[in-house]
Design a protein around this motif. Structure first.
Motif, PDB file in Angstrom:
ATOM      1  N   LEU A 139      -5.209   5.758   9.067  1.00 11.39           N
ATOM      2  CA  LEU A 139      -5.836   4.617   9.743  1.00 11.39           C
ATOM      3  C   LEU A 139      -6.081   4.922  11.218  1.00 11.39           C
ATOM      4  CD1 LEU A 139      -3.975   1.513   8.314  1.00 11.39           C
ATOM      5  CD2 LEU A 139      -6.372   2.117   8.020  1.00 11.39           C
ATOM      6  N   ILE A 140      -5.092   5.564  11.864  1.00 11.51           N
ATOM      7  CA  ILE A 140      -5.226   5.887  13.284  1.00 11.51           C
ATOM      8  C   ILE A 140      -6.444   6.780  13.504  1.00 11.51           C
ATOM      9  CG2 ILE A 140      -4.161   7.228  15.150  1.00 11.51           C
ATOM     10  CD1 ILE A 140      -1.446   6.097  14.227  1.00 11.51           C
ATOM     11  N   LEU A 141      -6.583   7.823  12.682  1.00 10.79           N
ATOM     12  CA  LEU A 141      -7.712   8.746  12.820  1.00 10.79           C
ATOM     13  C   LEU A 141      -9.041   8.012  12.601  1.00 10.79           C
ATOM     14  CD1 LEU A 141      -6.084  11.725  10.924  1.00 10.79           C
ATOM     15  CD2 LEU A 141      -6.873  11.803  13.303  1.00 10.79           C
ATOM     16  N   HIS A 152      -5.161  13.477   1.448  1.00 14.38           N
ATOM     17  CA  HIS A 152      -3.833  12.877   1.238  1.00 14.38           C
ATOM     18  C   HIS A 152      -3.437  11.974   2.395  1.00 14.38           C
ATOM     19  CE1 HIS A 152      -3.229  15.225  -2.320  1.00 14.38           C
ATOM     20  NE2 HIS A 152      -3.590  16.308  -1.655  1.00 14.38           N
ATOM     21  N   LEU A 153      -4.413  11.250   2.912  1.00 12.82           N
ATOM     22  CA  LEU A 153      -4.132  10.346   4.030  1.00 12.82           C
ATOM     23  C   LEU A 153      -4.231   8.879   3.629  1.00 12.82           C
ATOM     24  CD1 LEU A 153      -5.957  12.121   7.002  1.00 12.82           C
ATOM     25  CD2 LEU A 153      -3.500  11.782   6.745  1.00 12.82           C
ATOM     26  N   GLN A 154      -4.520   8.626   2.335  1.00 13.74           N
ATOM     27  CA  GLN A 154      -4.537   7.216   1.944  1.00 13.74           C
ATOM     28  C   GLN A 154      -3.098   6.745   1.918  1.00 13.74           C
ATOM     29  OE1 GLN A 154      -4.025   9.281  -0.472  1.00 13.74           O
ATOM     30  NE2 GLN A 154      -4.004   8.377  -2.512  1.00 13.74           N
ATOM     31  N   ASN A 155      -2.926   5.450   2.212  1.00  9.73           N
ATOM     32  CA  ASN A 155      -1.575   4.908   2.251  1.00  9.73           C
ATOM     33  C   ASN A 155      -0.726   5.482   3.388  1.00  9.73           C
ATOM     34  OD1 ASN A 155       0.054   2.992   1.255  1.00  9.73           O
ATOM     35  ND2 ASN A 155       0.580   4.045  -0.648  1.00  9.73           N
ATOM     36  N   THR A 156      -1.378   5.944   4.468  1.00  9.98           N
ATOM     37  CA  THR A 156      -0.609   6.379   5.645  1.00  9.98           C
ATOM     38  C   THR A 156      -1.174   5.719   6.905  1.00  9.98           C
ATOM     39  OG1 THR A 156      -2.042   8.248   6.195  1.00  9.98           O
ATOM     40  CG2 THR A 156      -0.224   8.685   4.663  1.00  9.98           C
ATOM     41  N   ILE A 215     -15.141   6.788   2.602  1.00 12.97           N
ATOM     42  CA  ILE A 215     -13.898   6.912   3.365  1.00 12.97           C
ATOM     43  C   ILE A 215     -12.703   7.010   2.409  1.00 12.97           C
ATOM     44  CG2 ILE A 215     -12.308   5.650   4.862  1.00 12.97           C
ATOM     45  CD1 ILE A 215     -14.774   4.545   6.297  1.00 12.97           C
ATOM     46  N   TYR A 216     -12.711   6.156   1.409  1.00 13.69           N
ATOM     47  CA  TYR A 216     -11.610   6.140   0.451  1.00 13.69           C
ATOM     48  C   TYR A 216     -11.463   7.512  -0.204  1.00 13.69           C
ATOM     49  CZ  TYR A 216      -8.721   4.604  -3.429  1.00 13.69           C
ATOM     50  OH  TYR A 216      -7.705   4.447  -4.336  1.00 13.69           O
ATOM     51  N   LEU A 241      -6.801  -2.969   4.325  1.00 16.41           N
ATOM     52  CA  LEU A 241      -6.791  -3.632   3.018  1.00 16.41           C
ATOM     53  C   LEU A 241      -7.017  -2.626   1.894  1.00 16.41           C
ATOM     54  CD1 LEU A 241      -7.005  -6.507   1.533  1.00 16.41           C
ATOM     55  CD2 LEU A 241      -9.465  -6.179   1.733  1.00 16.41           C
ATOM     56  N   VAL A 242      -7.968  -1.716   2.123  1.00 15.78           N
ATOM     57  CA  VAL A 242      -8.353  -0.779   1.070  1.00 15.78           C
ATOM     58  C   VAL A 242      -7.397   0.410   0.989  1.00 15.78           C
ATOM     59  CG1 VAL A 242     -10.133   0.879   0.411  1.00 15.78           C
ATOM     60  CG2 VAL A 242     -10.780  -1.424   1.076  1.00 15.78           C
ATOM     61  N   LEU A 243      -6.947   0.893   2.134  1.00 16.21           N
ATOM     62  CA  LEU A 243      -6.230   2.165   2.144  1.00 16.21           C
ATOM     63  C   LEU A 243      -4.716   2.029   1.998  1.00 16.21           C
ATOM     64  CD1 LEU A 243      -8.224   4.024   4.922  1.00 16.21           C
ATOM     65  CD2 LEU A 243      -8.278   4.476   2.473  1.00 16.21           C
ATOM     66  N   ILE A 244      -4.168   0.880   2.401  1.00 17.11           N
ATOM     67  CA  ILE A 244      -2.711   0.757   2.398  1.00 17.11           C
ATOM     68  C   ILE A 244      -2.239  -0.036   1.183  1.00 17.11           C
ATOM     69  CG2 ILE A 244      -0.700  -0.098   3.666  1.00 17.11           C
ATOM     70  CD1 ILE A 244      -2.011   2.197   5.126  1.00 17.11           C
TER      71      ILE A 244
END
Lengths: 281, 303
Positions: free
Chosen positions: A146-148, A138-142, A130-131, A219-222
């Motif tokens: 997370l919504i998707l 380019h969706l990490q930190n968005t 996933i990461y 925790l991991v993406l944001i």
């Protein structure tokens, strides 16, 4: 003979109430601890031996947390993520559940089992995959990312529950509507959805709670502190040496309140809704 | 005239044969991109040489698996995961059957009891786990304070002091959050059993235990099977409880596979090894699910 039967009945009742009372106390205990600890001052939390009720009720803890961490921002982020993913998840699961309940088509069994298989993958197992995908898109930190993800990981459950609900609604109703000139889509919206409302509400509440409580992906993406959700944000009070428990619990209890609003609906729907979803197998 | 309508009908029939895909499209697109692509990514990473930045440098064969299997802590992590899953699901199952039977009876406060049971399921696991972490704390913990006040202990107990005792504590927390959903699944199974069976059994002179073991449990079996499969997956995949309470400490001795794979990827920067753990976990789960379903289905068709 009769007397022993009655005695047995009362004995059974005593055990039943004992079980219920002990169970309820056990479940409520951590919430009790959180509540009393959230009202203690630092010196009292770290006193040995500890107290049970606060000696001084420090209500200001509940004000301080809004200043110490951007709690309002976390609330906003949690709300955006939970509402967004629930809406997306249900919007995709309604047509899917409907097709699975009503239509025959080639590959139906394959698709059904593919959807069931997604139940086996939790987001945690696939964390690195996933990461990597999120970095690529380019969706990490968005919050969008997370919504998707949350919507996708709840698809199986929502589609399965809704298809169970649709299957219990008589086909004749929508066929009558379609003969009257409604398209299938219109028949679904006008005739089926109102009848399926209890099932849809159950699905919405479930997905919302899953989304509100999501922890690992966030925790991991944001990384951006201003995009964190409540769960991950509250974790900021866990210091390296001492945890500010009074703040952790004050913020935790506030973060749990929105979920409590659903309890009335949940209590009514959970049992009936699950049966309609076809837990029977 | 007649043929043209039948052609039209056939055409329409063919269209509606595939119409279902249109209805399924949003769901399938979402699941394909955000669930199945990560599955493939994870499998690819597990057999790749991956740089610390997460870039695939080339085919790595089974090196990641060899590395992971060679870790001294790996055996402990697998053992922890198996114990965590089996004890958690097993104990929760027994307690949930009892709880469901109790909540299926009519008694004063049943509605309240059911609502309270929802709490551990609906609360964020991070929050539940931090509450318990504080409850179990050695020096300042609420449980030690309570036990001292009640005179049950003289000195504080270090609940989270050793790997084994910490693990037992975490299993207790795991059971607490597993029971609610299990109970509600079983409860809806119980409610679908017709009361006729019990009336007939009462006329035949059956007692409580006869009814439980001859009627209730056999008829509840499909619900029990679904509950076991689903919850085994959920519990096996649980990350938050162990992560919040011990985070694997000391030295991954209390890690389950989920915590260990997080540690490998995001603390050590070894994405390949982390993906290898994912694949091993996935194979274990798949084997369990297939075996269980095969065995149970055989039994069901046999009976």
């Amino acid at each position: 003979m009769r007397k022993t039967g009655k005695q047995k009945f009362y004995l059974g009742r005593i055990f039943l109430y004992l079980f219920v009372v002990l169970g309820v106390l056990y479940i409520l205990y951590p919430y009790f601890v959180m509540f009393v600890s959230s009202l203690k001052g630092m010196d009292e939390i770290f006193r040995i031996p500890g107290t049970i009720f606060p000696e001084k009720w420090v209500w200001t803890n509940y004000i301080d947390i809004w200043r110490d961490i951007p709690l309002a921002v976390y609330f906003k982020n949690s709300a955006i993520i939970a509402v967004g993913s629930t809406a997306l998840c249900i919007a995709c699961a309604i047509p899917a559940g409907y097709a699975l309940a009503r239509m025959q088509f080639p590959g139906k069994r394959f698709i059904m089992s593919a959807i069931v298989v997604t139940q086996m993958f939790s987001a945690v197992v696939l964390l690195v995959g996933i990461y990597k995908l999120m970095v690529t898109l380019h969706l990490q930190n968005t919050r969008t990312g997370l919504i998707l993800l949350i919507a996708a990981f709840n698809q199986a459950f929502a589609a399965w529950l809704l298809s169970g609900t649709f299957a219990t609604i008589s086909k004749e109703l929508e066929e009558a509507a379609m003969i009257d000139g409604c398209s299938r889509m219109k028949a679904l919206i006008r005739v089926i959805l109102p009848l399926a409302a209890p099932g849809i509400v159950t699905a919405v509440v479930f997905v919302f709670i899953h989304a509100w409580n999501e922890y690992t992906l966030t925790l991991v993406l944001i990384g951006d502190p201003m995009l964190k959700s409540l769960n991950v944000g509250i974790h900021a009070f866990f210091g390296y040496t001492n945890t500010e428990w009074w703040y952790v619990f004050a913020a935790s209890l506030l973060a749990t309140l929105p979920i409590l609003c659903f309890f009335q609906i949940l209590e009514k729907q959970l049992v009936g809704g699950l049966t309609a979803g076809g837990v029977k197998g | 005239m007649k043929t043209s309508t039948s052609v039209k009908k056939r055409k329409k029939g063919r269209l509606s044969r595939y119409e279902a895909y249109l209805w399924l499209a949003p769901c399938l697109v979402l699941v394909t991109i955000f669930v199945f692509v990560p599955v493939i990514e994870t499998f690819v990473l597990s057999v790749s040489e991956v740089s610390r930045a997460g870039l695939v440098k080339g085919f790595g064969g089974l090196r990641n698996f060899q590395f992971v299997l060679g870790q001294p802590v790996f055996g402990r992590v697998i053992l922890n995961t198996v114990v965590w899953t089996i004890v958690n699901v097993g104990v929760s199952m027994v307690l949930s059957i009892i709880t469901a039977l109790v909540l299926n009876e009519k008694f004063h406060g049943r509605k309240l009891a059911r609502t309270v049971l929802l709490l551990p399921w609906a609360t964020s696991q991070m929050i539940t786990a931090s509450a318990w972490k504080y409850i179990f704390d050695y020096q300042y913990g609420a449980l030690n304070a309570l036990l001292l006040k009640l005179g049950l202990i003289k000195t504080n107990i270090n609940f989270l002091g050793s790997a084994n005792s910490a693990f037992i504590c975490m299993i207790v927390v795991g059971i607490t959050v597993t029971i609610p959903f299990m109970t509600f699944t079983l409860l809806s199974g119980l409610q679908s059993i017709s009361t006729d069976f019990y009336e007939a059994a009462t006329i035949d002179g059956a007692n409580f235990w006869d009814k439980l073991f001859r009627i209730t449990l056999p008829l509840l079996k499909p619900a029990i099977n679904v509950t076991i499969v689903l919850n085994t997956i959920y519990v096996f995949n649980n990350f938050t409880i162990v992560f919040t309470i011990t985070n694997g400490a000391p030295a991954n001795q209390t890690s389950t596979m989920m915590v260990y794979l997080y540690y490998l990827a995001f603390k050590k920067g070894d994405y390949g090894a982390s993906a290898a753990i994912s694949v091993i976990g996935f194979v274990i789960l798949l084997a369990f699910a297939l075996l269980y379903m095969k065995y149970q289905m055989k039994e069901e068709t046999a009976s």
